[in-house]
Scaffold this motif. Structure first.
Motif, PDB file in Angstrom:
ATOM      1  N   UNK A  30     -13.926  74.315 -79.906  1.00  0.00           N
ATOM      2  CA  UNK A  30     -14.263  73.027 -79.296  1.00  0.00           C
ATOM      3  C   UNK A  30     -13.458  72.776 -78.019  1.00  0.00           C
ATOM      4  N   UNK A  31     -12.248  73.311 -77.955  1.00  0.00           N
ATOM      5  CA  UNK A  31     -11.417  73.103 -76.773  1.00  0.00           C
ATOM      6  C   UNK A  31     -11.709  74.100 -75.666  1.00  0.00           C
TER       7      UNK A  31
ATOM      8  N   UNK B  24     -18.611  73.196 -93.652  1.00  0.00           N
ATOM      9  CA  UNK B  24     -18.576  71.745 -93.471  1.00  0.00           C
ATOM     10  C   UNK B  24     -18.621  71.344 -91.996  1.00  0.00           C
ATOM     11  N   UNK B  25     -18.460  72.332 -91.073  1.00  0.00           N
ATOM     12  CA  UNK B  25     -18.423  72.011 -89.640  1.00  0.00           C
ATOM     13  C   UNK B  25     -19.688  72.421 -88.893  1.00  0.00           C
TER      14      UNK B  25
ATOM     15  N   UNK C 298     -23.097  71.711 -84.068  1.00  0.00           N
ATOM     16  CA  UNK C 298     -24.446  71.717 -83.510  1.00  0.00           C
ATOM     17  C   UNK C 298     -24.767  70.456 -82.720  1.00  0.00           C
ATOM     18  N   UNK C 299     -24.000  69.399 -82.913  1.00  0.00           N
ATOM     19  CA  UNK C 299     -24.237  68.170 -82.145  1.00  0.00           C
ATOM     20  C   UNK C 299     -23.531  68.194 -80.796  1.00  0.00           C
ATOM     21  N   UNK C 300     -22.649  69.171 -80.583  1.00  0.00           N
ATOM     22  CA  UNK C 300     -21.943  69.271 -79.310  1.00  0.00           C
ATOM     23  C   UNK C 300     -22.891  69.763 -78.217  1.00  0.00           C
ATOM     24  N   UNK C 301     -22.897  69.129 -77.064  1.00  0.00           N
ATOM     25  CA  UNK C 301     -23.791  69.576 -75.976  1.00  0.00           C
ATOM     26  C   UNK C 301     -23.429  70.946 -75.426  1.00  0.00           C
ATOM     27  N   UNK C 302     -22.189  71.403 -75.670  1.00  0.00           N
ATOM     28  CA  UNK C 302     -21.744  72.676 -75.096  1.00  0.00           C
ATOM     29  C   UNK C 302     -21.712  73.812 -76.100  1.00  0.00           C
TER      30      UNK C 302
ATOM     31  N   UNK D 274     -22.189  81.903 -86.923  1.00  0.00           N
ATOM     32  CA  UNK D 274     -21.353  82.187 -85.767  1.00  0.00           C
ATOM     33  C   UNK D 274     -21.384  80.987 -84.839  1.00  0.00           C
ATOM     34  N   UNK D 275     -20.228  80.494 -84.443  1.00  0.00           N
ATOM     35  CA  UNK D 275     -20.156  79.402 -83.489  1.00  0.00           C
ATOM     36  C   UNK D 275     -19.878  79.932 -82.099  1.00  0.00           C
ATOM     37  N   UNK D 276     -20.519  79.335 -81.084  1.00  0.00           N
ATOM     38  CA  UNK D 276     -20.325  79.851 -79.725  1.00  0.00           C
ATOM     39  C   UNK D 276     -20.657  78.800 -78.685  1.00  0.00           C
TER      40      UNK D 276
END
Length: 524
Positions: free
Chosen positions: A236-237, A249-250, A255-259, A499-501
């Protein structure tokens, strides 16, 4: 400027040109690749990471289909002999040419002491050099899926290994290290620049790579971040570009983050529990003089004490598919009509334990990783809670995979959790690696509880050679039924990938959880 100085300056500029606009990809994972030795640990993250540095003869494409790798072509020239034509002009990172000598050496290394990849060569009788760019692989019996088996057998340079005293693999069971643990010399699209175990590993592009790279990444900085919250915060940073796994849980929050975005999909890995069924007395149990896991009633009791629906809904937040089989849908040989679990039934479990002579249950230690699979520590806690309700006290030992694998691969365990993705995408791999009686040739290498059924062994050998697909599928189903009736292992579920990206990153998510950096593009 003098002509010679001008030419030297131009040459220097050309050499530095690829770095002028270098693109760095920052990746975080909950665990580390424990070694740079490609033969030291048969584990997906390990093979995924080193698969960016080393390569096999036969590779896979973005749809997991077979494609030429360091071999340009292969064919069966007799029922037990395959001929492989090697790719000309390929060089290792140190500039040495890739030849048949390296292939023969690599297969000998994989089959040797300390190797964790023996199961991939257990069917091979001999690998021989025909010419500098041709090798033949002879199998013990006809083996039609040999090319599938070779996709995770990475080639090393013989001269480099000999010079650096790394002729044999790092032995994870004994904690033995050599230079191949920290340095690497592959043919792949990336080379190792920096290695700090447990802290960070840096890869840089191999600009002499033989193949086209379908991406723009020049440098990869890989950082293990075990704490879920810290890993999410790093994404996120902007501290990292890609991380996995995303804590369940995240997922919605990211997915709500625009970036940011979360890439999810099914994984071919099956999570299961294993039990020591060989020793006459368990290493870590209150039961003395006998082994309760040798009794099928005890194994069935453990199975029926596990509330798989609670694990799916609460621990895994729906991101898991309960299974009764040791293979996932999508694996050749999967039998959908057999995928029916024994019912969760604590009362039946208590009765089975009483019938087996344990009316008050017993105590046993359970080994579990806490940074390898999705919510692995929490899964083990849920299993322990269910068993406690039927009188079995679990002494849970959860630890980092860095020490966990060393322990269980040496069979220093009574009850353990493991995950398995068949590297061949074929049921034979599971039968041969997880269910067959262990031998010193690699068969049953990951059958860590030494489950044994001679009929399963017999079927496994027949399945290996059978080319008639309906007949082969029938034998696979028969072997799976024998194993299920024996309750040889306790299958739990197939987990889902997450996978988060950053949205500026484009990559390919494979169902085997392999991440290839040559397919990654990072937009400015």
């Amino acid at each position: 400027m003098k002509p010679r100085l001008a030419s030297l300056t131009c040459a220097l500029l050309l050499a530095l040109a690829p770095l002028a606009h270098a693109v760095t990809l920052k990746v975080a994972n909950q665990g580390d690749a424990v070694s740079m030795d490609p033969h030291s640990l048969n584990e997906s993250l390990q093979l995924s990471f080193t698969g960016n540095v080393y390569e096999p003869l036969v590779a896979r494409d973005k749809k997991l289909g077979l494609v030429p790798g360091l071999a340009t072509a292969w064919k069966q020239i007799s029922p037990t002999v395959w001929r492989f034509e090697l790719r000309p002009g390929v060089k290792f990172h140190d500039g040495a040419p890739f030849t048949a000598d390296d292939v023969v050496f690599s297969f000998r290394r994989v089959a040797g002491d300390g190797s964790d990849m023996k199961s991939y060569t257990s069917s091979i009788k001999e690998v021989r050099k025909v010419s500098d760019l041709v090798v033949e692989i002879e199998t013990l019996t006809p083996f039609p899926i040999l090319p599938d088996v070779l996709t995770l057998v990475y080639m090393m340079n013989r001269a480099w290994c000999e010079t650096n005293k790394a002729v044999t693999p790092v032995d994870r069971r004994k904690g033995i290290e050599n230079l191949a643990s920290f340095k690497a010399n592959g043919t792949g699209p990336f080379r190792v620049k920096e290695r700090q175990p447990g802290a960070r590993t840096v890869l840089v592009r191999n600009f002499q790579y033989w193949d086209k790279v379908d991406g723009n990444v020049d440098e990869v900085v890989f950082t293990p971040i075990g704490n879920d919250a810290t890993r999410v915060a790093a994404l996120m940073s902007g501290e990292v570009d890609v991380m996995e796994p995303v804590p369940l849980q995240d997922v919605a929050r990211l997915n709500t983050s625009p970036a940011l975005t979360v890439l999810q999909g099914p994984e071919l890995r099956t999570i299961f529990l294993g039990m020591d069924q060989k020793r006459d007395e368990l290493l870590f149990s209150s039961v003395k003089g006998k082994n309760p896991f040798k009794d099928v009633r005890v194994r069935r009791a453990f199975y029926q004490a596990i509330d798989i629906e609670a694990i799916r809904s609460r621990v895994m937040r729906g991101a898991a598919t309960p299974t009764a089989l040791m293979v996932a849908p999508g694996i050749r040989g999967f039998v959908p009509e057999m995928n029916k679990r024994l019912p969760f039934d604590p009362e039946a479990s208590k009765k089975l334990l009483a019938d087996a002579g344990y009316p008050s249950g017993f105590e046993v230690t359970m080994n579990c990783p806490n940074d390898r699979y999705v919510n692995d520590g929490e899964i083990c806690q849920a299993v322990a809670s269910g068993l406690a309700k039927v009188g079995v006290k679990i002494n849970l030992q959860a630890e980092s995979k860095a020490t966990y694998f060393q322990k269980i691969l040496s069979r220093n365990t009574s009850f353990y959790l493991l995950g398995w993705t068949p590297g061949t995408y074929d049921a034979h791999n599971v039968l041969s690696s997880l269910m067959a009686t262990p031998t010193d040739k690699g068969q049953g290498q990951f059958n860590l509880g030494s489950y044994s059924n001679p009929k399963v062994d017999e079927l496994t050998l027949k399945i290996q050679s059978e080319t008639d697909q309906p007949k082969r599928n029938a034998m696979i189903a028969e072997a799976f039924k024998l194993h299920a009736d024996d309750v040889g292992h306790l299958p739990l579920h197939q987990q889902a990938l997450a996978w988060g990206m950053k949205k500026s990153v484009t990559l390919t998510q494979l169902a085997d959880n392999m991440m290839f950096f040559k397919w990654v593009t990072v937009k400015p």
